[in-house]
Enzyme design. Sequence first.
Site, PDB file in Angstrom:
ATOM      1  N   ASP A  82       5.097   5.646  -6.825  1.00  0.00           N
ATOM      2  CA  ASP A  82       4.661   5.445  -5.444  1.00  0.00           C
ATOM      3  C   ASP A  82       4.357   3.962  -5.195  1.00  0.00           C
ATOM      4  OD1 ASP A  82       3.902   6.295  -2.891  1.00  0.00           O
ATOM      5  OD2 ASP A  82       1.801   6.519  -3.481  1.00  0.00           O
ATOM      6  N   HIS A 201       3.266   8.415   5.188  1.00  0.00           N
ATOM      7  CA  HIS A 201       2.241   7.962   4.240  1.00  0.00           C
ATOM      8  C   HIS A 201       0.881   8.099   4.916  1.00  0.00           C
ATOM      9  CE1 HIS A 201       4.400   5.857   0.838  1.00  0.00           C
ATOM     10  NE2 HIS A 201       5.379   6.321   1.597  1.00  0.00           N
TER      11      HIS A 201
HETATM   12  P1  13P Z   1      -3.726   8.751   1.588  1.00  0.00           P
HETATM   13  O1  13P Z   1      -4.522   8.192   0.456  1.00  0.00           O
HETATM   14  O2  13P Z   1      -4.255   8.280   2.923  1.00  0.00           O
HETATM   15  O3  13P Z   1      -3.571  10.223   1.526  1.00  0.00           O
HETATM   16  O4  13P Z   1      -2.249   8.120   1.501  1.00  0.00           O
HETATM   17  C1  13P Z   1      -1.453   8.516   0.437  1.00  0.00           C
HETATM   18  C2  13P Z   1      -0.158   7.800   0.420  1.00  0.00           C
HETATM   19  O5  13P Z   1       0.434   7.518   1.426  1.00  0.00           O
HETATM   20  C3  13P Z   1       0.402   7.505  -0.908  1.00  0.00           C
HETATM   21  O6  13P Z   1       1.594   6.812  -0.827  1.00  0.00           O
END
Ligand code: 13P
Length: 275
Positions: A82, A201
Amino acid sequence: MPLVSLSEILPQARRQKRAVGAFNVANYECALGVLKAAEAEKMPVIIQVFQRLFRSEKGSDLAGTLLRLAHRCKQPVVLQLDHGAEPDQIRAALAAGFSSVMFDGSKLPFDKNVELTKFAADYAGTFGASCEGEIGHVAMGDESAITTVADAVKFYQATKVDALAVSIGTVHGYYTSEPKIDAERCREIADALPEVPLVLHGGSGTPPEDIRKVIENGISKINIATEYMDTFLKSVRRQLDLLGGKFKPIDLFMDPVVDDCAAHVARLMRFFAGK
Ligand code: 13P
């Protein structure tokens, strides 16, 4: 079963106007919670590891456990890096066996974002893995930049990513003011790119009615990190309170925590699938 890539699960989700949950994990128990939920709900799922873990050995160490858990799971699982921030992290995640990578060049100038995302997509392709890119910028303690339709189309045509993260008003982490989600912009981007799975996201804390609208308007992957990790921490706190200072072996201590994590993921998976 073997890992799958985004392109094996997201195009179908987009056509059926549902979204697949992507949950960030940093330890065994959170990963187990996600996979237990996938099996209970009989749905595919995406497990994500944040790029910071690839700045040390944590990412590759954790990969061993995640691969074993995913192979044991009876549902399709994508294992994705990610917010990959540099080519070396892309290389490390793919070498560790991940089936997908995200390259996040959303804060870079457009051409640099295209160049590095294209590298990530091409390199992932040589592993049979998928690649997600981001255009516009979803804030992570900084300013968001809402994605324009023109940029989304130009970026997709230049990179041919398997999934495209767009910025439509969500933020990473909990909201500090009322969220203003631009579901209309999402629909315009989806209309211009009818085949491309779009990614949201910053899913944590986003109002359910907004989530419903953006899924209807083309979002087929929703990232959840903060609220999932918070669920884990709150559950640990609850279990410690219950123990009242007594000793319990850690594996047994963690069993109800994993159950709380799985329940949280299962609820979101059902919601994202329109159930
Ligand atoms: P959050 O922490 O706001 O759920 O976002 C997660 C995200 O987009 C990870 O790439």
